[in-house]
Motif scaffolding. Sequence first.
Motif, mmCIF file in Angstrom:
data_model
loop_
_atom_site.group_PDB
_atom_site.id
_atom_site.type_symbol
_atom_site.label_atom_id
_atom_site.label_comp_id
_atom_site.label_asym_id
_atom_site.label_seq_id
_atom_site.Cartn_x
_atom_site.Cartn_y
_atom_site.Cartn_z
ATOM 1 N N PHE A 34 0.862 -1.355 -0.031
ATOM 2 C CA PHE A 34 0.062 -0.014 -0.058
ATOM 3 C C PHE A 34 0.845 1.219 -0.079
ATOM 4 O O PHE A 34 0.481 2.175 -0.408
ATOM 5 C CB PHE A 34 -1.006 0.165 1.071
ATOM 6 N N ILE A 35 2.048 1.329 0.544
ATOM 7 C CA ILE A 35 2.860 2.410 0.738
ATOM 8 C C ILE A 35 3.402 2.480 -0.952
ATOM 9 O O ILE A 35 3.390 3.657 -1.456
ATOM 10 C CB ILE A 35 4.134 2.181 1.451
ATOM 11 N N LEU A 36 3.918 1.433 -1.470
ATOM 12 C CA LEU A 36 4.318 1.521 -3.086
ATOM 13 C C LEU A 36 3.089 2.012 -3.728
ATOM 14 O O LEU A 36 3.381 2.770 -4.618
ATOM 15 C CB LEU A 36 4.551 0.202 -3.371
ATOM 16 N N LEU A 37 1.947 1.521 -3.522
ATOM 17 C CA LEU A 37 0.635 1.824 -4.473
ATOM 18 C C LEU A 37 0.348 3.371 -4.248
ATOM 19 O O LEU A 37 0.266 4.150 -5.310
ATOM 20 C CB LEU A 37 -0.636 1.158 -4.013
ATOM 21 N N LYS A 38 0.441 3.982 -2.933
ATOM 22 C CA LYS A 38 0.538 5.428 -2.564
ATOM 23 C C LYS A 38 1.441 6.067 -3.537
ATOM 24 O O LYS A 38 0.992 7.277 -4.194
ATOM 25 C CB LYS A 38 0.171 5.722 -1.163
ATOM 26 N N ILE A 39 2.710 5.934 -3.477
ATOM 27 C CA ILE A 39 3.661 6.548 -3.883
ATOM 28 C C ILE A 39 3.435 6.548 -5.505
ATOM 29 O O ILE A 39 3.801 7.693 -6.166
ATOM 30 C CB ILE A 39 5.055 5.881 -3.587
ATOM 31 N N ARG A 40 3.268 5.483 -6.063
ATOM 32 C CA ARG A 40 3.406 5.381 -7.494
ATOM 33 C C ARG A 40 2.109 5.992 -8.148
ATOM 34 O O ARG A 40 1.965 6.356 -9.232
ATOM 35 C CB ARG A 40 3.587 3.851 -7.883
ATOM 36 N N GLU A 41 0.907 5.600 -7.393
ATOM 37 C CA GLU A 41 -0.317 5.789 -7.982
ATOM 38 C C GLU A 41 -1.143 6.926 -7.692
ATOM 39 O O GLU A 41 -2.095 7.364 -8.167
ATOM 40 C CB GLU A 41 -1.255 4.549 -8.370
ATOM 41 N N GLY A 42 -0.747 7.472 -6.310
ATOM 42 C CA GLY A 42 -1.517 8.522 -5.615
ATOM 43 C C GLY A 42 -2.730 8.415 -5.000
ATOM 44 O O GLY A 42 -3.198 8.890 -4.159
ATOM 45 N N SER A 43 -3.201 6.896 -5.069
ATOM 46 C CA SER A 43 -4.547 6.555 -4.263
ATOM 47 C C SER A 43 -4.536 4.993 -4.224
ATOM 48 O O SER A 43 -3.410 4.499 -4.683
ATOM 49 C CB SER A 43 -5.686 6.503 -5.083
ATOM 50 N N VAL A 44 -5.209 4.415 -3.435
ATOM 51 C CA VAL A 44 -5.097 3.215 -3.169
ATOM 52 C C VAL A 44 -6.406 2.351 -3.225
ATOM 53 O O VAL A 44 -6.481 1.148 -3.038
ATOM 54 C CB VAL A 44 -4.626 2.623 -1.597
ATOM 55 N N GLY A 45 -7.417 3.000 -3.560
ATOM 56 C CA GLY A 45 -8.850 2.443 -3.543
ATOM 57 C C GLY A 45 -9.161 1.848 -4.712
ATOM 58 O O GLY A 45 -8.578 1.784 -5.689
ATOM 59 N N VAL A 46 -10.522 0.891 -4.535
ATOM 60 C CA VAL A 46 -10.988 0.329 -5.623
ATOM 61 C C VAL A 46 -12.394 0.302 -5.396
ATOM 62 O O VAL A 46 -12.900 0.864 -4.311
ATOM 63 C CB VAL A 46 -10.578 -1.173 -5.571
ATOM 64 N N SER A 47 -13.221 -0.124 -6.481
ATOM 65 C CA SER A 47 -14.647 0.143 -6.219
ATOM 66 C C SER A 47 -15.143 -0.959 -5.423
ATOM 67 O O SER A 47 -14.619 -2.212 -5.221
ATOM 68 C CB SER A 47 -15.204 -0.071 -7.684
ATOM 69 N N PHE A 48 -16.466 -0.808 -4.835
ATOM 70 C CA PHE A 48 -16.897 -1.811 -4.042
ATOM 71 C C PHE A 48 -17.127 -3.357 -4.469
ATOM 72 O O PHE A 48 -16.880 -4.150 -4.041
ATOM 73 C CB PHE A 48 -18.482 -1.232 -3.300
ATOM 74 N N LYS A 49 -17.605 -3.285 -5.898
ATOM 75 C CA LYS A 49 -17.516 -4.572 -6.713
ATOM 76 C C LYS A 49 -16.382 -4.992 -6.560
ATOM 77 O O LYS A 49 -16.087 -6.376 -6.478
ATOM 78 C CB LYS A 49 -18.307 -4.280 -8.214
ATOM 79 N N ALA A 50 -15.265 -4.317 -7.066
ATOM 80 C CA ALA A 50 -13.832 -4.876 -7.096
ATOM 81 C C ALA A 50 -13.438 -5.457 -5.949
ATOM 82 O O ALA A 50 -12.835 -6.575 -5.962
ATOM 83 C CB ALA A 50 -13.031 -3.810 -8.061
ATOM 84 N N ALA A 51 -13.922 -4.764 -4.852
ATOM 85 C CA ALA A 51 -13.308 -5.075 -3.364
ATOM 86 C C ALA A 51 -13.946 -6.516 -3.089
ATOM 87 O O ALA A 51 -13.301 -7.182 -2.651
ATOM 88 C CB ALA A 51 -13.650 -4.217 -2.368
#
Length: 300
Positions: A51-68
Amino acid sequence: MGNKSFWYVAGLVIVAAIWGANFGISRLAMDTFDPALFTFLRFGLAVPFFFILLKIREGSVGVSFKAALQLMAIGLFGITGLEIAVMYSIKYTTLANASLLNVAPWPIFAALFAPLFFREAISKRLIAGGIAAMAGVSMVIVGGGEGIDFSSRNMLGNVLAFAVSIIGALFNLACMPLMKRYSALRVSAWFILFGSLFLFPLTLGSWGKVDWTGLTAANGLAVAYNVVLCTVVAFIVWNVCMYRIGAARSNFFRYVVPAAAVAAGYMLFDEQITLWQVVGALCMAAGLIWITLEKKPHVS
């Protein structure tokens, strides 16, 4: 094969070798950690890195409820269920049986189930190379001297090992449609988070069994190898390469895993490598090279 395709293939081979070497490293760690606890440490400690890598590289960490919800199911079956099945297949059958039934059918099921998720061409070259690679990996596993034993006392472990191939193939394929919408990093981060949460209750009786003050540098290195290389690096690289190469073709590179495990056994435990295993490794390599020379199949 183009230059980019070469690097994707190289990524698959390197990841499979990392996973194969981990058989020996994890065997050493099992002297200190319960298998369920060690598996949870591997995935649970990897979650913050993802999640740290995801935040650094893409600026956000979320996914849609359906994808979750989809990622929750993938984490439950592909991390929690798969890892439990692997552990108990090894416990209730021979290592040779478990290796053969875990690894050999996996790419076949990936090819058979692929039409359920997307259109991916299965060519004659893929079939021929896959058969050669499967024959080679079978020689690597069986040629180790432990032999194959399909007697009734091993039936539970054999069934679990075979189930690993089915669950693993579906796990890989289920990730592919999600990677059309999200990066491999984001998909990996979320299904490993959910898989770790489902794993945690299985470790509740194991924490008190570990002498935490007596842990050695070797224990720390084993955990670090599993967290950083086998999970964070390996899952991201594998998913990126699998998406680019195609699930059916990519999964045949799992046959590198037992060959790397044999090499790790030789280096870490002074286990002998037989002529049959050398011949099998060459046959496997020939099959994989034959597969890689084909142009990337169309995925939609």
